[in-house]
Design an enzyme around this catalytic site. Structure first.
Site, short mmCIF file in Angstrom:
data_model
loop_
_atom_site.label_atom_id
_atom_site.label_comp_id
_atom_site.label_asym_id
_atom_site.label_seq_id
_atom_site.Cartn_x
_atom_site.Cartn_y
_atom_site.Cartn_z
N THR A 10 0.84 -1.20 0.00
CA THR A 10 0.00 0.00 0.00
C THR A 10 0.88 1.24 0.00
O THR A 10 2.05 1.18 0.37
CB THR A 10 -0.92 0.05 1.24
N ASN A 12 -0.98 3.95 1.25
CA ASN A 12 -1.86 4.72 2.13
C ASN A 12 -1.19 4.81 3.51
O ASN A 12 -1.21 3.86 4.29
CB ASN A 12 -3.23 4.03 2.21
N ASP A 71 -7.49 -5.14 1.69
CA ASP A 71 -8.53 -4.39 1.01
C ASP A 71 -9.67 -4.22 2.01
O ASP A 71 -9.98 -5.16 2.76
CB ASP A 71 -9.00 -5.12 -0.25
N THR A 72 -10.24 -3.03 2.02
CA THR A 72 -11.27 -2.71 3.01
C THR A 72 -12.50 -2.15 2.31
O THR A 72 -12.37 -1.43 1.32
CB THR A 72 -10.73 -1.66 4.02
N TYR A 153 -13.94 7.16 5.14
CA TYR A 153 -15.29 7.27 5.70
C TYR A 153 -15.30 7.45 7.22
O TYR A 153 -16.37 7.42 7.84
CB TYR A 153 -16.10 6.02 5.35
P1 IMP Z 1 -9.02 0.53 0.04
O1 IMP Z 1 -8.93 -0.64 0.95
O2 IMP Z 1 -7.80 1.39 0.14
O3 IMP Z 1 -9.40 0.15 -1.35
O4 IMP Z 1 -10.15 1.45 0.64
C1 IMP Z 1 -11.47 1.46 0.18
C2 IMP Z 1 -12.15 2.74 0.61
O5 IMP Z 1 -12.50 2.64 1.97
C3 IMP Z 1 -11.34 4.01 0.45
O6 IMP Z 1 -12.22 5.02 0.08
C4 IMP Z 1 -10.78 4.25 1.81
O7 IMP Z 1 -10.59 5.61 2.06
C5 IMP Z 1 -11.89 3.68 2.68
N1 IMP Z 1 -11.33 3.11 3.91
C6 IMP Z 1 -10.48 2.07 4.02
N2 IMP Z 1 -10.19 1.85 5.31
C7 IMP Z 1 -10.86 2.79 6.01
C8 IMP Z 1 -10.93 3.10 7.39
O8 IMP Z 1 -10.32 2.46 8.26
N3 IMP Z 1 -11.73 4.14 7.72
C9 IMP Z 1 -12.43 4.86 6.81
N4 IMP Z 1 -12.38 4.64 5.51
C10 IMP Z 1 -11.60 3.60 5.11
#
Ligand code: IMP
Length: 199
Positions: A10, A12, A71-72, A153
């Site tokens: 990542t 991030n 992935d979240t 979020y």
């Molecule tokens: P990804 O896992 O980076 O693809 O995240 C998917 C989306 O969920 C993105 O818009 C992230 O900003 C949001 N996201 C992922 N983890 C969190 C969290 O812990 N809190 C709030 N938003 C999240």
């Protein structure tokens, strides 16, 4: 004992900071940038499990190193689990977290049921082992964003047994509840056992 070096697939830095706050001294994590890897990995699949696996697979193939990815998604009950795997691009590709959040609140405008959960899937690739770990944090979506900590979020999500959004909590408080923390705890337990048994 030298710590084990792991790449976290990542860039991030919010996620990296959350994870570093709970890492034992036996493990050292580097983000893609910190490992000198320039790669933007698209999320092409329809499930968190597949996207998470693909990110780890690509980085393992590139580096041959132990690595993990995650992935979240934010899954909202009354929206049939949306935005889920589409959380990052809910308002469209390249849209900001504020725009994603705004759209979600708009779609929830008339809904009484505001139950939601964050779900994280971590994939570890360690030599030929490929293992996934899940973490879920249940809660609900508020009507107006609150707080300016965290990311994504966080300003609209309150975890169960709390009155504040994730964006009103510092990192260690968010880590008491969070989906990512729960998945990481499972990963750390697995790695600690693996490292001890490999000796
Ligand atoms: P990804 O896992 O980076 O693809 O995240 C998917 C989306 O969920 C993105 O818009 C992230 O900003 C949001 N996201 C992922 N983890 C969190 C969290 O812990 N809190 C709030 N938003 C999240």
């Amino acid at each position: 004992m030298e710590p084990v070096d792991l790449i976290f697939a990542t860039n991030n830095m919010h996620k990296v900071a959350e994870i570093r706050a709970i890492l034992p001294p036996t493990l050292q994590v580097r983000s893609l940038t910190e490992a000198g890897i320039i790669k933007d990995i698209p999320e092409l699949f329809h499930t968190l499990d597949e996207n998470s696996l693909e990110k780890a697979r690509i980085i393992h193939e590139m580096t041959g190193m132990h690595c993990f990815s995650e992935d979240t998604g934010l899954e909202v009950d009354s929206l049939g689990g949306e935005p889920g795997v589409h959380s990052a691009r809910y308002a469209g590709v390249g849209r900001s977290a504020v725009e994603n959040t705004r759209l979600l609140l708009e779609r929830l405008k008339d809904k009484k049921d505001r139950a939601a959960q964050f779900r994280t899937v971590i994939t570890l690739i360690w030599d030929s082992r490929v293992v996934q770990f899940e973490g879920v944090c249940k809660g609900h979506i508020v009507e107006k964003p609150k707080g300016d900590l965290g990311f994504g979020y966080d300003p609209i999500f309150i975890p169960e047994q709390e009155t504040r959004t994730f964006a009103e909590m510092d990192l260690s408080e968010k880590n008491r509840f969070s989906h990512r923390r729960k998945a990481m705890d499972r990963l750390i337990k697995y790695l600690n056992e693996l490292i001890v048994n490999d000796k």
